[in-house]
Motif scaffolding. Structure first.
Motif, short mmCIF file in Angstrom:
data_model
loop_
_atom_site.label_atom_id
_atom_site.label_comp_id
_atom_site.label_asym_id
_atom_site.label_seq_id
_atom_site.Cartn_x
_atom_site.Cartn_y
_atom_site.Cartn_z
N VAL A 92 31.45 -41.77 28.96
CA VAL A 92 31.10 -40.34 28.85
C VAL A 92 29.74 -40.25 28.15
O VAL A 92 29.57 -40.76 27.05
CB VAL A 92 32.16 -39.57 28.04
CG1 VAL A 92 31.66 -38.17 27.68
CG2 VAL A 92 33.45 -39.47 28.83
N LEU A 93 28.78 -39.63 28.83
CA LEU A 93 27.42 -39.58 28.30
C LEU A 93 26.89 -38.16 28.33
O LEU A 93 27.41 -37.29 29.03
CB LEU A 93 26.51 -40.51 29.12
CG LEU A 93 26.92 -42.00 29.11
CD1 LEU A 93 26.06 -42.80 30.08
CD2 LEU A 93 26.83 -42.59 27.71
N ASP A 94 25.81 -37.96 27.57
CA ASP A 94 25.21 -36.64 27.44
C ASP A 94 23.93 -36.62 28.30
O ASP A 94 22.89 -37.12 27.88
CB ASP A 94 24.89 -36.38 25.96
CG ASP A 94 24.67 -34.92 25.66
OD1 ASP A 94 24.27 -34.18 26.58
OD2 ASP A 94 24.89 -34.52 24.51
N PHE A 95 24.05 -36.09 29.50
CA PHE A 95 22.91 -36.07 30.44
C PHE A 95 22.02 -34.86 30.15
O PHE A 95 22.51 -33.74 30.00
CB PHE A 95 23.42 -35.99 31.88
CG PHE A 95 24.20 -37.21 32.30
CD1 PHE A 95 23.56 -38.33 32.79
CD2 PHE A 95 25.59 -37.23 32.20
CE1 PHE A 95 24.28 -39.45 33.18
CE2 PHE A 95 26.32 -38.34 32.58
CZ PHE A 95 25.66 -39.46 33.08
N THR A 109 29.10 -46.56 25.72
CA THR A 109 30.08 -46.00 26.66
C THR A 109 30.52 -44.59 26.29
O THR A 109 31.21 -43.94 27.06
CB THR A 109 31.34 -46.89 26.74
OG1 THR A 109 31.91 -46.99 25.44
CG2 THR A 109 31.00 -48.28 27.27
N HIS A 110 30.15 -44.14 25.10
CA HIS A 110 30.53 -42.78 24.72
C HIS A 110 29.47 -42.17 23.83
O HIS A 110 29.16 -42.70 22.77
CB HIS A 110 31.88 -42.77 23.98
CG HIS A 110 32.51 -41.43 24.00
ND1 HIS A 110 33.74 -41.18 24.56
CD2 HIS A 110 32.05 -40.22 23.57
CE1 HIS A 110 34.02 -39.90 24.46
NE2 HIS A 110 32.99 -39.30 23.86
N TYR A 111 28.89 -41.06 24.27
CA TYR A 111 27.91 -40.37 23.43
C TYR A 111 27.85 -38.90 23.82
O TYR A 111 27.62 -38.56 24.98
CB TYR A 111 26.52 -40.99 23.58
CG TYR A 111 25.47 -40.25 22.77
CD1 TYR A 111 25.36 -40.44 21.39
CD2 TYR A 111 24.61 -39.33 23.37
CE1 TYR A 111 24.43 -39.74 20.64
CE2 TYR A 111 23.67 -38.63 22.61
CZ TYR A 111 23.59 -38.84 21.25
OH TYR A 111 22.66 -38.17 20.51
N VAL A 112 28.06 -38.06 22.84
CA VAL A 112 27.80 -36.63 23.00
C VAL A 112 27.00 -36.21 21.78
O VAL A 112 27.45 -36.42 20.64
CB VAL A 112 29.10 -35.80 23.08
CG1 VAL A 112 28.76 -34.33 23.32
CG2 VAL A 112 30.02 -36.32 24.17
N ALA A 113 25.83 -35.62 22.01
CA ALA A 113 24.93 -35.30 20.90
C ALA A 113 25.35 -34.02 20.19
O ALA A 113 25.76 -33.05 20.84
CB ALA A 113 23.51 -35.15 21.41
N ASN A 114 25.20 -34.03 18.90
CA ASN A 114 25.22 -32.78 18.13
C ASN A 114 23.78 -32.27 18.12
O ASN A 114 22.90 -32.89 17.51
CB ASN A 114 25.71 -33.08 16.71
CG ASN A 114 25.70 -31.84 15.84
OD1 ASN A 114 25.07 -30.84 16.15
ND2 ASN A 114 26.41 -31.91 14.73
N VAL A 115 23.52 -31.16 18.80
CA VAL A 115 22.14 -30.67 18.88
C VAL A 115 21.89 -29.51 17.90
O VAL A 115 20.93 -28.76 18.05
CB VAL A 115 21.75 -30.26 20.33
CG1 VAL A 115 21.70 -31.47 21.24
CG2 VAL A 115 22.69 -29.20 20.89
N GLY A 116 22.75 -29.41 16.90
CA GLY A 116 22.62 -28.33 15.92
C GLY A 116 21.28 -28.35 15.17
O GLY A 116 20.70 -27.29 14.91
#
Ligand SMILES: NC(=O)c1ccc[n+]([C@@H]2O[C@H](COP(=O)([O-])OP(=O)(O)OC[C@H]3O[C@@H](n4cnc5c(N)ncnc54)[C@H](O)[C@@H]3O)[C@@H](O)[C@H]2O)c1
Length: 328
Positions: free
Chosen positions: A208-211, A276-283
């Motif tokens: 799961v990635l942050d495109f 394999t796993h990254y979701v950014a906190n864009v706060g």
């Protein structure tokens, strides 16, 4: 503004360079190779991994003016899997960053550095924070080169008063990324394969990635440029991504939807060195830069597929070219 972009022939460099020019700024490019997409960006051809050079002369013999307001440092070997195979390129990445920092130090110029979500390692967490980067989990030589680049920047800020912004990008896609002769990226590769009714292989069903659509990336970097040069902010490290996770399988399904083609997909395990796993906190980007990413993966994939198909129609030699391996 007068802005020097290293890696100006690459995907993000080309998009940013053209965007800045459209805003009326003057752009000076430096890259080891000419720009394959546009002749609009003046480009000094120089190998930035060689001993420090002042961006004067070089292969292109372009003399850059002394009044550069900011350097955006994008030049790098940017493929994770390729650097697992050729770790000496990671060292070249570090040397390039050192050379650029020396230029900035000697000319008192602020810098924007393109780091990566790779500095977090393969953390298997849903949300990340800028203050967290645990080097014990360095996944690959590419990650090591970005961690080293960041460390050099922080040390230059401490010792020489360098003003900087570090952006941690994540899976940027969209225009000017389908030069498959040079570099096989997963999204344009899948677009080409699926459009030709060919099979695709997804490495990592669970990935799961942050495109990030390239226009969102450029908008965030531009906000940073304005605020750094304008003296409003300095010395921050900022995640720049869309802020949502999607699986590679979902991404491939969006491509098949956009092209109206059936999906012939094989799934294999993730490869060595891959996050394999990254979701950014864009706060932090939102707070500092008023950053509001606009383009969801579904919408971005539809745009990217349409752009790629148009481009390949004009360059059929790329569309039908052979390739060796998916190096994403
Ligand atoms: N695209 C992404 O998803 C992503 C994600 C995280 C970080 N980044 C980072 O952002 C930056 C830009 O990424 P991109 O996607 O535009 O990459 P890209 O590969 O398209 O562009 C990088 C450019 O650097 C140039 N370069 C490489 N070695 C050089 C050298 N020795 N001297 C001079 N130029 C050299 C290349 O020719 C290329 O044009 C890179 O530093 C990359 O590591 C990108």
């Amino acid at each position: 503004m007068h802005i020097l972009i290293t890696g100006s022939s690459g995907q993000i460099g080309t998009n940013l360079g053209l965007f800045l020019q459209a805003k009326g700024h003057q752009v000076f490019g430096v890259d080891i190779r000419p720009n394959a997409w546009t002749t609009e960006i003046e480009t000094l051809l120089q190998d930035l991994s060689k001993p420090y050079n002042s961006f004067a002369g070089g292969i292109g013999h372009v003399q850059y003016p002394p009044n550069i307001d900011l350097v955006v440092h994008f030049a790098a070997h940017a493929k994770v899997h390729q650097l697992v195979q050729q770790p000496e390129r990671a060292l070249e990445n570090i040397t390039m960053t050192y050379n650029v920092l020396e230029y900035c130090r000697q000319n008192n110029i602020p810098v924007i550095f393109s780091s990566s979500r790779e500095v977090y390692g393969d953390i298997h967490r849903y949300i990340t924070e800028e203050s967290y980067a645990d080097f014990a989990f360095t996944e690959s030589p590419y990650s090591a080169s970005k961690i080293s680049g960041e460390a050099l920047i922080y040390s230059y800020a401490q010792c020489y008063g360098l003003r900087y912004l570090v952006f941690r990008f994540s899976n940027v896609y969209g225009r000017y990324d389908n030069d498959i002769h040079r570099m096989l990226r997963v999204i344009p590769h899948f677009i080409r394969q699926i459009s030709q009714d060919k099979p695709i292989t997804v490495y990592g069903k669970e990935k799961v990635l942050d495109f990030t659509y390239v226009d969102d990336c450029v908008a965030g970097v531009y906000a940073g440029i304005e605020k750094l040069v304008g003296g409003e902010i300095a010395n921050h490290t900022i995640n720049l991504a869309f802020g949502q996770g999607n699986s590679l399988v979902q991404m491939a399904e969006y491509i098949s939807e956009a092209l109206g083609k059936k999906l012939d997909m094989t799934i294999k395990p993730s490869r060595v060195g891959e996050v394999t796993h990254y979701v950014a906190n864009v706060g932090k980007a939102r707070a500092l830069l008023d950053y509001t990413p606009q383009v969801s993966l579904r919408e971005g994939i539809h745009k990217a597929a349409a752009w790629s198909m148009d481009w390949w129609q004009e360059h059929p030699e790329h569309y039908y070219a052979g390739f060796q391996e998916v190096l994403e």
